[in-house]
Design a protein around this motif. Structure first.
Motif, mmCIF file in Angstrom:
data_model
loop_
_atom_site.group_PDB
_atom_site.id
_atom_site.type_symbol
_atom_site.label_atom_id
_atom_site.label_comp_id
_atom_site.label_asym_id
_atom_site.label_seq_id
_atom_site.Cartn_x
_atom_site.Cartn_y
_atom_site.Cartn_z
ATOM 1 N N THR A 190 41.731 39.308 30.250
ATOM 2 C CA THR A 190 40.656 40.017 30.667
ATOM 3 C C THR A 190 39.109 40.702 29.822
ATOM 4 O O THR A 190 38.652 40.345 29.736
ATOM 5 C CB THR A 190 40.554 41.444 31.717
ATOM 6 O OG1 THR A 190 41.642 41.324 32.841
ATOM 7 C CG2 THR A 190 39.081 41.760 32.498
ATOM 8 N N MET B 202 34.258 45.727 32.958
ATOM 9 C CA MET B 202 34.104 45.567 34.662
ATOM 10 C C MET B 202 35.588 46.118 34.507
ATOM 11 O O MET B 202 35.729 46.553 35.817
ATOM 12 C CB MET B 202 33.812 45.191 34.973
ATOM 13 C CG MET B 202 32.211 44.659 34.502
ATOM 14 S SD MET B 202 31.246 43.294 35.515
ATOM 15 C CE MET B 202 32.135 43.171 37.402
ATOM 16 N N PHE C 218 36.734 41.802 40.395
ATOM 17 C CA PHE C 218 37.206 41.309 38.963
ATOM 18 C C PHE C 218 38.376 40.518 38.740
ATOM 19 O O PHE C 218 38.342 39.286 39.798
ATOM 20 C CB PHE C 218 37.225 42.382 38.138
ATOM 21 C CG PHE C 218 36.324 41.871 36.703
ATOM 22 C CD1 PHE C 218 35.326 40.595 36.461
ATOM 23 C CD2 PHE C 218 36.835 42.703 35.458
ATOM 24 C CE1 PHE C 218 34.654 40.458 35.286
ATOM 25 C CE2 PHE C 218 36.767 42.282 34.149
ATOM 26 C CZ PHE C 218 35.434 41.166 34.337
ATOM 27 N N THR C 219 38.704 40.664 37.372
ATOM 28 C CA THR C 219 40.169 39.441 36.960
ATOM 29 C C THR C 219 41.138 40.195 37.910
ATOM 30 O O THR C 219 41.957 39.303 37.946
ATOM 31 C CB THR C 219 40.593 39.759 35.521
ATOM 32 O OG1 THR C 219 40.445 41.052 35.296
ATOM 33 C CG2 THR C 219 39.080 39.358 34.700
ATOM 34 N N ASP D 254 35.549 40.683 46.762
ATOM 35 C CA ASP D 254 34.404 40.247 45.466
ATOM 36 C C ASP D 254 33.897 38.896 46.465
ATOM 37 O O ASP D 254 34.476 38.038 46.610
ATOM 38 C CB ASP D 254 35.181 40.573 44.447
ATOM 39 C CG ASP D 254 34.533 40.508 42.941
ATOM 40 O OD1 ASP D 254 35.008 41.177 42.736
ATOM 41 O OD2 ASP D 254 33.773 39.809 43.077
ATOM 42 N N ALA E 125 36.141 35.510 39.130
ATOM 43 C CA ALA E 125 36.915 36.055 38.048
ATOM 44 C C ALA E 125 38.148 36.415 38.758
ATOM 45 O O ALA E 125 39.162 36.856 37.488
ATOM 46 C CB ALA E 125 35.805 37.579 38.408
#
Length: 228
Positions: free
Chosen positions: A31, A39, A67-68, A94, A99
């Motif tokens: 990341t 984030m 996110f990831t 999400d 991501a």
């Protein structure tokens, strides 16, 4: 301020990093190459979240903002299997699937992908759709929110309908780089707008008699809400 960062460094090196699972370390390292790496959920906040998941014996959870997938992988590693091999126990929402797919190979490597129902959508429509099914109301043990700050209060209302009494919801970034406690004229311009949103949300939670709260200076600030 210097003392705070000394404490922070000590805690990270002594209690957090040595206990961080190797797959989470791997995902965190990947990341760091993302232009919006900041984030990601902070490891100290993640460690605390894993403790809360265990304390409430969470089995069915919801995540708004993936996110990831650091917090998502952490949750999947923490919650138990429910006896059904292919049962989906984590609802993850999400709008940015790209991501999520950065971390997906590590989630697959961990063998926990079967626990996750990833929904590619803006959060409010997805939450509304969940609420359309009465079987979802009051059934989630735990929620984690790390998404667009302007909608935190809206997400809160939806999650209070989805989370069971005694369940917990954690909101990330409620200190917003410490700017909520700074004089306005000393706050960097890029933080100003969201600083005001965070201040108003913090006041909103403090006045909400439906939840028991604790705001903690971990990561970028997290607020823990227990639904009464």
């Amino acid at each position: 301020m210097r003392i705070f960062f000394c404490y922070k460094k000590y805690i990270m090196e002594t209690s957090v990093y040595p206990r961080e699972p190797e797959l989470l370390k791997e995902l965190r390292a990947i990341t760091l190459n993302h232009p919006r790496a900041l984030m990601a959920t902070a490891p100290d906040a993640g460690q605390f979240m894993a403790l809360i998941l265990k304390l409430v014996n969470a089995k069915k959870t919801i995540e708004v903002g993936v996110f990831t997938g650091y917090s998502l992988l952490l949750t999947a590693l923490t919650i138990p299997e429910d006896g059904k091999v292919m049962s989906l126990t984590i609802t993850a929402i999400d709008i940015d699937k790209d991501a999520y797919e950065i971390g997906l190979p590590i989630i697959e490597k961990a063998g926990v992908e079967h626990k996750i129902n990833f929904i590619e959508s803006a959060a409010l429509p997805a939450l509304n759709q969940l609420l359309e099914d009465p079987k979802n109301r009051g059934t989630f043990d735990f929620g984690f929110v790390d998404a667009d700050k302007i909608n935190y209060a809206n997400y809160h209302e939806k999650l209070l309908e989805l989370v069971k009494p005694g369940g917990v919801v954690i909101y990330d970034n409620t200190l917003w780089g410490g700017s909520v406690a700074m004089p306005e004229d000393s706050v960097p311009e890029f933080r100003l707008q969201t600083r005001e949103v965070a201040i108003e949300f913090n006041k909103f939670l403090a006045a909400d008699a439906r939840v028991q709260i604790s705001q903690v200076a971990l990561g970028d600030g997290i607020t823990i809400c227990r639904r009464l």
